[in-house]
Design an enzyme around this catalytic site. Structure first.
Site, PDB file in Angstrom:
ATOM      1  CG  LEU A 142      -1.937  -0.992   1.202  1.00 20.06           C
ATOM      2  CD1 LEU A 142      -2.308  -1.153   2.828  1.00 20.06           C
ATOM      3  CD2 LEU A 142      -3.070  -0.926   0.322  1.00 20.06           C
ATOM      4  CG  HIS A 191       7.926   2.696   0.151  1.00 19.28           C
ATOM      5  ND1 HIS A 191       8.557   3.795   0.220  1.00 19.28           N
ATOM      6  CD2 HIS A 191       7.412   2.282  -1.051  1.00 19.28           C
ATOM      7  CE1 HIS A 191       8.767   3.928  -1.105  1.00 19.28           C
ATOM      8  NE2 HIS A 191       8.098   2.892  -1.950  1.00 19.28           N
ATOM      9  N   GLY A 192       7.242   4.236   3.881  1.00 20.30           N
ATOM     10  CA  GLY A 192       7.926   5.520   4.266  1.00 20.30           C
ATOM     11  C   GLY A 192       8.868   5.351   5.315  1.00 20.30           C
ATOM     12  CB  THR A 193      10.538   7.478   7.903  1.00 18.87           C
ATOM     13  OG1 THR A 193       9.908   8.700   7.135  1.00 18.87           O
ATOM     14  CG2 THR A 193      11.852   7.707   8.266  1.00 18.87           C
ATOM     15  CG  PHE A 194       8.317   4.869  11.312  1.00 19.68           C
ATOM     16  CD1 PHE A 194       8.798   4.449  12.422  1.00 19.68           C
ATOM     17  CD2 PHE A 194       8.313   5.982  10.815  1.00 19.68           C
ATOM     18  CE1 PHE A 194       9.031   5.452  13.554  1.00 19.68           C
ATOM     19  CE2 PHE A 194       8.345   7.156  11.729  1.00 19.68           C
ATOM     20  CZ  PHE A 194       8.906   6.768  13.082  1.00 19.68           C
ATOM     21  N   GLY A 195       8.944   2.004   7.385  1.00 16.73           N
ATOM     22  CA  GLY A 195       8.943   0.819   6.809  1.00 16.73           C
ATOM     23  C   GLY A 195       8.026   0.674   5.750  1.00 16.73           C
ATOM     24  CD  GLN A 196       8.722  -3.473   2.899  1.00 14.29           C
ATOM     25  OE1 GLN A 196       8.722  -3.701   1.730  1.00 14.29           O
ATOM     26  NE2 GLN A 196       9.271  -4.125   3.734  1.00 14.29           N
ATOM     27  CE  LYS A 210       4.268   3.061  10.207  1.00 17.02           C
ATOM     28  NZ  LYS A 210       3.575   4.345  10.464  1.00 17.02           N
ATOM     29  CG  ASP A 269       4.866  13.590   9.537  1.00 20.47           C
ATOM     30  OD1 ASP A 269       5.039  14.567   9.038  1.00 20.47           O
ATOM     31  OD2 ASP A 269       5.087  12.300   9.176  1.00 20.47           O
TER      32      ASP A 269
HETATM   33  N1  LIG Z   1      -4.592   1.860   7.451  1.00 26.90           N
HETATM   34  C1  LIG Z   1      -4.028   2.406   6.133  1.00 26.90           C
HETATM   35  N2  LIG Z   1      -4.753   1.787   4.949  1.00 26.90           N
HETATM   36  C2  LIG Z   1      -4.344   1.888   3.721  1.00 26.90           C
HETATM   37  N3  LIG Z   1      -3.144   2.631   3.366  1.00 26.90           N
HETATM   38  C3  LIG Z   1      -2.308   2.908   4.406  1.00 26.90           C
HETATM   39  C4  LIG Z   1      -2.639   2.649   5.798  1.00 26.90           C
HETATM   40  N4  LIG Z   1      -1.536   3.045   6.758  1.00 26.90           N
HETATM   41  C5  LIG Z   1      -0.607   3.485   5.839  1.00 26.90           C
HETATM   42  N5  LIG Z   1      -0.978   3.512   4.620  1.00 26.90           N
HETATM   43  C6  LIG Z   1      -0.298   3.527   3.023  1.00 26.90           C
HETATM   44  O1  LIG Z   1       1.319   3.725   3.479  1.00 26.90           O
HETATM   45  C7  LIG Z   1       1.779   5.029   3.453  1.00 26.90           C
HETATM   46  C8  LIG Z   1       2.988   5.132   4.443  1.00 26.90           C
HETATM   47  O2  LIG Z   1       2.122   4.855   6.012  1.00 26.90           O
HETATM   48  P1  LIG Z   1       2.896   5.651   7.318  1.00 26.90           P
HETATM   49  O3  LIG Z   1       2.727   6.952   6.904  1.00 26.90           O
HETATM   50  O4  LIG Z   1       2.085   5.033   8.281  1.00 26.90           O
HETATM   51  O5  LIG Z   1       4.197   5.113   7.332  1.00 26.90           O
HETATM   52  P2  LIG Z   1       5.663   5.844   7.712  1.00 26.90           P
HETATM   53  O6  LIG Z   1       6.744   5.067   7.370  1.00 26.90           O
HETATM   54  O7  LIG Z   1       5.322   6.445   9.042  1.00 26.90           O
HETATM   55  O8  LIG Z   1       5.566   7.216   6.640  1.00 26.90           O
HETATM   56  P3  LIG Z   1       6.240   8.508   6.937  1.00 26.90           P
HETATM   57  O9  LIG Z   1       7.592   8.510   5.899  1.00 26.90           O
HETATM   58  O10 LIG Z   1       5.449   9.667   6.349  1.00 26.90           O
HETATM   59  O11 LIG Z   1       6.533   8.819   8.279  1.00 26.90           O
HETATM   60  C9  LIG Z   1       0.746   5.988   3.648  1.00 26.90           C
HETATM   61  O12 LIG Z   1       0.784   7.233   3.187  1.00 26.90           O
HETATM   62  C10 LIG Z   1      -0.625   5.299   3.039  1.00 26.90           C
HETATM   63  O13 LIG Z   1      -0.399   5.446   1.524  1.00 26.90           O
END
Ligand SMILES: Nc1ncnc2c1ncn2[C@@H]1O[C@H](COP(=O)(O)OP(=O)(O)OP(=O)(O)O)[C@@H](O)[C@H]1O
Length: 537
Positions: free
Chosen positions: A152, A154-159, A175, A273
């Protein structure tokens, strides 16, 4: 956390990422599954058209055998032949010894890079678990299985993977945190904060905060299971070709985000954030315009503000930028930036550097942070010079005139920092908030009376934004105060809003419905997913 926009998004849907994920699927697409192809795979499956003489040759061969009529039908329709769920039978007709086994399927990788170099080959060089379609994430203690189906984002924390939960027979979002102690620890904070918010503050799920269902460790990765949501607001804006959404939708989304922020304030939690990528549409078709706030991975308690490098740059508040103590008011600043972006389709302060960010804030809002903030903030000298006596600072003074601080020019900054600050493109012709919002193009062919109506609502929007992107954190409106503004309540806007003093009360948004009469709105041209196509953006 810093991003480049419009391209920059943490979700898996930038042009490059789409190409990448498409390539990943194409590489391995000859695999087939007994349950058939899912629509996404269908869309990207390789199709090599058979040229006429090739097809005739094959037809002849099949006819000669005299018993492959079913196969012949498939050859005439090669696409069907390749993608049919009966392909196993087709193979068995060709070779009676053929036995299908799922283990023989080539792996369809969802993670990139997909080479296992860490954690006994389970992780790639970024410490991400290498995900493949149908990989089962097991919560051992609960004997619960989550089958990975798609990525779905990915971001800083993972996928974040879309998974099938065989206990509930439904899809969830899992996540999968990077296998590194710092991410693991911070993700545990996300679990704690969200569990508290869900269970203690919002047991009835009325405050537009994502629900957390479960968490467990799989192959040294913390996995957090959430309700599955849909498109994020950045994607929605992108689908609309960065042209901004109708005022009716902006109002509707604002109301819901405020409802979430009111809950956070009540719980003493700062999101840290807030940005369009972290606000997602709900997957439910019953409430099509419902949204939820996600990603509490950077969140903290108001009385434990340990980190100073927080918030994504475009949405970063002046007090964080300046290194001043911060409160839940920083989320209200980000919220103001989001509301403006929903309307304009582009970020209000797309600063290419912190210097550029502050410069844009000062130009667009007018004024500058109050002297009492500048006096105590850690980074003031990076951006300002002192031109008077600090003893003259009055606590409540916030205007540019009479301030003892003056913002550095680009040249002065360069002389101090020994390098040129990055300055981004100007997206707006006008350089102050009023002009940017009032002169934003109206939807084509909008009747005169609708233009008059919308221009009134735009005045309300300007007044609303002014209370949110307010330099002085002490004067910035709280979620409750903002939720009473005519832009949110829909009451006629007759004069600048003066909020009443803060009272501890959490507004609840119920009976969500799209009010398309509020403002004519802009145009919406892109092909939308089923869940957003019926929103009148
Ligand atoms: N509950 C969910 N349902 C559907 N898609 C999701 C959900 N949670 C996260 N995502 C998708 O995954 C992406 C990354 O999620 P999230 O922001 O929680 O990760 P992160 O690693 O913390 O990112 P960041 O780099 O912004 O801190 C979101 O932008 C979204 O597109």
């Amino acid at each position: 956390m810093d991003e480049v926009r419009p391209e920059g998004s943490s979700s898996c849907s930038t042009e490059a990422e789409q190409t990448q994920s498409r390539d990943t699927i194409v590489e391995t697409a000859p695999s087939f599954s007994p349950s058939g192809w899912c629509p996404r795979e269908l869309a990207f499956a390789p199709f090599v058209p058979l040229v006429e003489d090739q097809q005739q040759k094959e037809d002849k061969r099949v006819n000669a055998a005299g018993k492959f009529s079913k196969y012949r039908a498939f050859v005439r329709k090669p696409l069907v032949a390749r993608l049919t769920k009966e392909i196993v039978e087709t193979y068995q007709i060709c070779n009676p010894q053929f036995k299908y086994s799922e283990d023989l399927n080539p792996k369809r990788f969802l993670t990139s890079p997909s080479t296992g170099v860490l954690n006994d080959g389970y992780d790639n060089l970024n410490s991400d678990l290498i995900l493949t379609v149908n990989l089962v994430l097991i919560h051992v203690e609960k004997s619960r299985r989550y089958t990975v189906k798609d990525l779905l984002g990915h971001g800083t924390f993972g996928q974040v993977a879309k998974c099938w939960d065989s206990d509930t027979n439904s899809f969830v979002a899992v996540k999968i945190i990077k296998n590194q102690p710092a991410y693991y620890q911070q993700a545990l904070v996300e679990v704690t904060i969200l569990t508290t918010l869900n269970k203690k503050y919002d047991p009835e799920d009325k405050h537009h905060i994502v629900r957390i269902f479960d968490y467990f460790v799989y192959q040294r990765h913390l996995c957090i299971c959430f309700e599955l949501l849909d498109t994020n607001l950045y994607e929605l804006i992108k689908m609309n070709h960065f042209r901004g959404l109708s005022l009716g939708i902006v109002q509707l989304f604002s109301k819901q985000i405020l409802c979430g922020l009111a809950l956070l304030k009540d719980a003493g939690i700062i999101h840290c954030d807030l940005k369009p990528e972290n606000i997602l549409l709900c997957a439910s078709t019953v409430k099509p315009a419902e949204i939820k706030i996600i990603d509490f991975g950077s969140a903290c308690m108001e009385n434990r503000t340990v980190y100073s490098y927080i918030q994504s740059r475009y949405y970063r508040s002046p007090e964080v930028l300046l290194g001043y103590q911060y409160t839940t008011a920083i989320d209200m600043w980000s919220f103001g930036c989001i509301v403006a972006e929903l309307f304009l389709g582009l970020p209000l302060f797309p600063g290419a550097s912190e210097f550029d960010l502050l410069k844009r804030m000062i130009e667009i809002i007018g004024g500058q942070p109050p002297d009492y903030v500048l006096r105590d903030a850690k980074n003031t000298s990076k951006f300002f010079k002192c031109i008077g006596s600090l003893q003259n600072i009055e606590i409540s003074e916030g205007s540019k005139n009479g301030s003892v601080y003056q913002a550095l020019t680009e040249e002065e900054y360069e002389a101090r920092d020994l390098k040129k600050p990055s300055i981004g493109k100007e997206y707006f012709k006008h350089m102050n908030l009023e002009a940017i919002v009032s002169n934003y193009p109206y939807r084509k062919n909008l009747p005169q009376e609708d233009i008059a109506k919308e221009s009134q609502i735009r005045l309300a929007l300007i007044d609303f934004l002014r209370g949110l992107v307010e330099f002085d954190p002490a004067k910035r409106w709280s979620p409750f105060q903002a939720s009473k503004h005519p832009f949110v309540t829909g009451e006629p806007f007759t004069h600048p809003y003066r909020p009443s003093p803060e009272t501890p009360h959490i507004p609840v948004v119920q009976n969500i419905k799209v009010d398309n009469h509020k403002g004519g709105g802009h145009w919406f041209a892109a092909g939308l997913s089923p869940n957003v196509s019926h929103l009148q953006l």
